[in-house]
Design an enzyme around this catalytic site. Sequence first.
Site, PDB file in Angstrom:
ATOM      1  N   LYS A 123       0.855  -1.195   0.000  1.00 42.51           N
ATOM      2  CA  LYS A 123       0.000   0.000   0.000  1.00 42.51           C
ATOM      3  C   LYS A 123       0.885   1.236   0.000  1.00 42.51           C
ATOM      4  CE  LYS A 123      -1.710   2.909   2.857  1.00 42.51           C
ATOM      5  NZ  LYS A 123      -1.769   4.115   2.014  1.00 42.51           N
ATOM      6  N   GLU A 166      -1.264   7.318  -0.201  1.00 41.73           N
ATOM      7  CA  GLU A 166      -2.380   7.662  -1.090  1.00 41.73           C
ATOM      8  C   GLU A 166      -2.102   8.915  -1.922  1.00 41.73           C
ATOM      9  OE1 GLU A 166      -2.208   7.329   2.134  1.00 41.73           O
ATOM     10  OE2 GLU A 166      -3.690   8.505   3.242  1.00 41.73           O
ATOM     11  N   GLY A 202       7.194   5.192   7.789  1.00 40.89           N
ATOM     12  CA  GLY A 202       6.348   6.374   7.908  1.00 40.89           C
ATOM     13  C   GLY A 202       6.556   7.029   9.260  1.00 40.89           C
ATOM     14  N   GLU A 234       3.743   8.272  14.984  1.00 38.30           N
ATOM     15  CA  GLU A 234       2.405   8.015  15.537  1.00 38.30           C
ATOM     16  C   GLU A 234       1.711   6.897  14.757  1.00 38.30           C
ATOM     17  OE1 GLU A 234       1.489   9.018  18.461  1.00 38.30           O
ATOM     18  OE2 GLU A 234       3.403  10.072  18.513  1.00 38.30           O
ATOM     19  N   THR A 235       1.895   6.885  13.425  1.00 34.01           N
ATOM     20  CA  THR A 235       1.288   5.806  12.629  1.00 34.01           C
ATOM     21  C   THR A 235       1.927   4.478  13.016  1.00 34.01           C
ATOM     22  OG1 THR A 235       1.242   7.430  10.837  1.00 34.01           O
ATOM     23  CG2 THR A 235       0.579   5.205  10.286  1.00 34.01           C
ATOM     24  N   GLY A 236       3.247   4.493  13.220  1.00 29.67           N
ATOM     25  CA  GLY A 236       3.945   3.275  13.620  1.00 29.67           C
ATOM     26  C   GLY A 236       3.380   2.699  14.910  1.00 29.67           C
ATOM     27  N   GLU A 258      10.168   1.462  10.225  1.00 27.49           N
ATOM     28  CA  GLU A 258      11.163   2.493   9.885  1.00 27.49           C
ATOM     29  C   GLU A 258      10.471   3.829  10.087  1.00 27.49           C
ATOM     30  OE1 GLU A 258      14.233   1.974   9.006  1.00 27.49           O
ATOM     31  OE2 GLU A 258      14.242  -0.149   8.475  1.00 27.49           O
ATOM     32  N   CYS A 294      13.825  11.226   5.944  1.00 28.84           N
ATOM     33  CA  CYS A 294      13.833  10.741   7.329  1.00 28.84           C
ATOM     34  C   CYS A 294      15.193  10.957   7.994  1.00 28.84           C
ATOM     35  CB  CYS A 294      13.465   9.272   7.372  1.00 28.84           C
ATOM     36  SG  CYS A 294      14.477   8.268   6.286  1.00 28.84           S
ATOM     37  N   GLU A 348      10.328  16.239  14.655  1.00 29.45           N
ATOM     38  CA  GLU A 348      10.674  16.186  13.234  1.00 29.45           C
ATOM     39  C   GLU A 348       9.788  17.175  12.472  1.00 29.45           C
ATOM     40  OE1 GLU A 348       9.286  12.619  11.248  1.00 29.45           O
ATOM     41  OE2 GLU A 348      11.192  12.436  10.206  1.00 29.45           O
TER      42      GLU A 348
HETATM   43  P1  NAD Z   1       2.591   8.550   7.558  1.00 31.80           P
HETATM   44  O1  NAD Z   1       2.871   7.772   8.779  1.00 31.80           O
HETATM   45  O2  NAD Z   1       1.559   9.603   7.605  1.00 31.80           O
HETATM   46  O3  NAD Z   1       2.135   7.575   6.362  1.00 31.80           O
HETATM   47  C1  NAD Z   1       2.938   6.514   5.925  1.00 31.80           C
HETATM   48  C2  NAD Z   1       2.054   5.455   5.327  1.00 31.80           C
HETATM   49  O4  NAD Z   1       1.220   4.934   6.353  1.00 31.80           O
HETATM   50  C3  NAD Z   1       1.125   5.947   4.233  1.00 31.80           C
HETATM   51  O5  NAD Z   1       1.016   4.970   3.232  1.00 31.80           O
HETATM   52  C4  NAD Z   1      -0.196   6.104   4.970  1.00 31.80           C
HETATM   53  O6  NAD Z   1      -1.323   5.977   4.136  1.00 31.80           O
HETATM   54  C5  NAD Z   1      -0.116   4.942   5.932  1.00 31.80           C
HETATM   55  N1  NAD Z   1      -0.981   5.059   7.119  1.00 31.80           N
HETATM   56  C6  NAD Z   1      -1.471   6.183   7.691  1.00 31.80           C
HETATM   57  N2  NAD Z   1      -2.244   5.862   8.753  1.00 31.80           N
HETATM   58  C7  NAD Z   1      -2.214   4.512   8.859  1.00 31.80           C
HETATM   59  C8  NAD Z   1      -2.810   3.588   9.768  1.00 31.80           C
HETATM   60  N3  NAD Z   1      -3.608   3.982  10.786  1.00 31.80           N
HETATM   61  N4  NAD Z   1      -2.562   2.274   9.599  1.00 31.80           N
HETATM   62  C9  NAD Z   1      -1.765   1.855   8.604  1.00 31.80           C
HETATM   63  N5  NAD Z   1      -1.193   2.679   7.694  1.00 31.80           N
HETATM   64  C10 NAD Z   1      -1.419   3.999   7.832  1.00 31.80           C
HETATM   65  O7  NAD Z   1       4.003   9.091   7.063  1.00 31.80           O
HETATM   66  P2  NAD Z   1       4.271  10.045   5.821  1.00 31.80           P
HETATM   67  O8  NAD Z   1       3.827  11.407   6.206  1.00 31.80           O
HETATM   68  O9  NAD Z   1       3.747   9.415   4.580  1.00 31.80           O
HETATM   69  O10 NAD Z   1       5.877   9.973   5.740  1.00 31.80           O
HETATM   70  C11 NAD Z   1       6.710  10.776   6.479  1.00 31.80           C
HETATM   71  C12 NAD Z   1       7.275  10.016   7.654  1.00 31.80           C
HETATM   72  O11 NAD Z   1       7.944   8.847   7.201  1.00 31.80           O
HETATM   73  C13 NAD Z   1       8.325  10.824   8.399  1.00 31.80           C
HETATM   74  O12 NAD Z   1       8.137  10.686   9.775  1.00 31.80           O
HETATM   75  C14 NAD Z   1       9.639  10.168   7.971  1.00 31.80           C
HETATM   76  O13 NAD Z   1      10.691  10.343   8.871  1.00 31.80           O
HETATM   77  C15 NAD Z   1       9.226   8.745   7.832  1.00 31.80           C
HETATM   78  N6  NAD Z   1      10.167   7.999   6.973  1.00 31.80           N
HETATM   79  C16 NAD Z   1      11.058   7.143   7.580  1.00 31.80           C
HETATM   80  C17 NAD Z   1      12.004   6.468   6.807  1.00 31.80           C
HETATM   81  C18 NAD Z   1      13.005   5.538   7.435  1.00 31.80           C
HETATM   82  O14 NAD Z   1      13.728   4.866   6.710  1.00 31.80           O
HETATM   83  N7  NAD Z   1      13.090   5.461   8.748  1.00 31.80           N
HETATM   84  C19 NAD Z   1      12.025   6.662   5.416  1.00 31.80           C
HETATM   85  C20 NAD Z   1      11.104   7.536   4.845  1.00 31.80           C
HETATM   86  C21 NAD Z   1      10.173   8.200   5.641  1.00 31.80           C
END
Ligand code: NAD
Length: 497
Positions: free
Chosen positions: A175, A178, A228, A231-233, A250, A284, A385
């Site tokens: 996934k 979006e 991502g 908080e989502t993690g 990650e 990130c 961040e």
């Molecule tokens: P995000 O957490 O908002 O979204 C990431 C993904 O998770 C998207 O596909 C989103 O649709 C999905 N998502 C959102 N809510 C969800 C839920 N409740 N359950 C399951 N999936 C859900 O992050 P973002 O804004 O897309 O990306 C930016 C973040 O990603 C930053 O914090 C960045 O540091 C991190 N990031 C980390 C790495 C790494 O290697 N550590 C690499 C790239 C980005």
Amino acid sequence: MDIKKQFIDGKWVLARHNNHREIINPFNKEIIATVTEGDDADAKDAIAAARKAFDYGDWSLLTINERCGFVRKIADLVERDAEELAELESLDTGKTMEESRWDMEDIAGVFRYYADIADKSEGEVISSPIPNSTSQVVYEPIGVCAQITPWNYPLLQASWKIAPALVAGNTLVMKPSEITPLSTIKVFELLEEAGIPAGVVNLVLGAGNVVGEELSSSIDVDLISFTGGLETGKRIMQSATSNVKKIALELGGKNPNVVFADADFDIAVDNALNAVFFHAGQVCSAGTRIIVEESIHDTFVAALVKRVKNIKLGNAFEESTEMGPLISEEHLQNVIDYVETGKKEGVTIAVGGSRPTDDILQKGFFYLPTVLTNCDTSMYVVQEEGFGPVITVETFTTEEEAIKLANDSKYGLSGGVWTKDLAKANRCVRKMRMGTVWINDVNNYFPQAPWGGYKQSGFGRELGKTGLEEYQEQKHIFTNLQPEAMNWFGKQDNSIS
Ligand code: NAD
């Protein structure tokens, strides 16, 4: 209307509930594509397809050479279509074509790397302590893997997950974010062209709290790999308890870049900019925290400011552009609010700190590259961040203080140290609690070395051999070559009535 579809069980399909979403060019807010918008019903279909393909062994029972052959073919196809993929990535994310072309090289390299190491993954023979027996460890796939990616490096992050999952023999449901699905859709066309059997790779498009939630809570998914925000993690960890699925996270970073007075000044300044302003700071591992030795603070900041004023913002497709826009209206507002918080906390805006006034740039989600000084670790802008083109500057006077400041964070993704004294640099990086540390460098990563976070930057590793092991179960097979009766239970004993 041409609506881009999802890929489920080997077929391109519209979402069951016929919803769709418009994809926006962050440079000028124009609609660049319309994509079908899946929901939990589509996620369930994709999981069922991946489950069937795994349970029937359509992929896992191929020989390792066959699987690696398919994955090498994917690398060839990515190389063949690299320019088209790079254009989609730049259109969708706003990052410069130069950056997107780099990404495509890395992506092909990741597929090739995993094809090259997987067929040399050997298992282990253990010296069994039991007479007349053998003991061995073999690696097996985990099963159905859900993979969720962010918008900043859509295809790069997807490749770090798809390549090891496939060579290890898993099936998957991907996934993408979006708001940036276009390059991932295109790569699924290449997976189809490479001949991956139906159901092995599935793509569901849709919102995180709907499709992502279904993927993380489904009891038919064996592993979830997520890149991502923090908080989502955390949410995903909670949902994944449904069936104790394996998790790799990650997450974010607020990465320190420590500059000693004895560093090569010009190179350190140049790389302090590289550390932050790639993809407008939406990285990130961006080195957004400069921690500079007090004796060179003023000259260092002056040099940064001079260079920052010259950064050319613009369209990803123009060669002169050095920095593109932020990803969305919502994220632009986040960055505006972030800097406003910094102002309230008492930072000094050395440069930037607002949106550009240029008419063309006003049409997109641009924010000026920004340097904030007079910062300290009690501040929100130092701890959280911002994910935008914003540097915070702190100072130190001793090596111990530099390390203490660098470690004063809930995150632990990456960090850097700049000095000509390599003994000092080594002392520092061994004490820094981060998954990747660079000495006299920034943002370097490659397929051979593991990538991942300490602390709240997540757990699990991508890339490197560990990136493959994340997608493998270890099975111990014990064989008794000369079985004998033990006669413990139920034997006839006339002395007991
Ligand atoms: P995000 O957490 O908002 O979204 C990431 C993904 O998770 C998207 O596909 C989103 O649709 C999905 N998502 C959102 N809510 C969800 C839920 N409740 N359950 C399951 N999936 C859900 O992050 P973002 O804004 O897309 O990306 C930016 C973040 O990603 C930053 O914090 C960045 O540091 C991190 N990031 C980390 C790495 C790494 O290697 N550590 C690499 C790239 C980005």
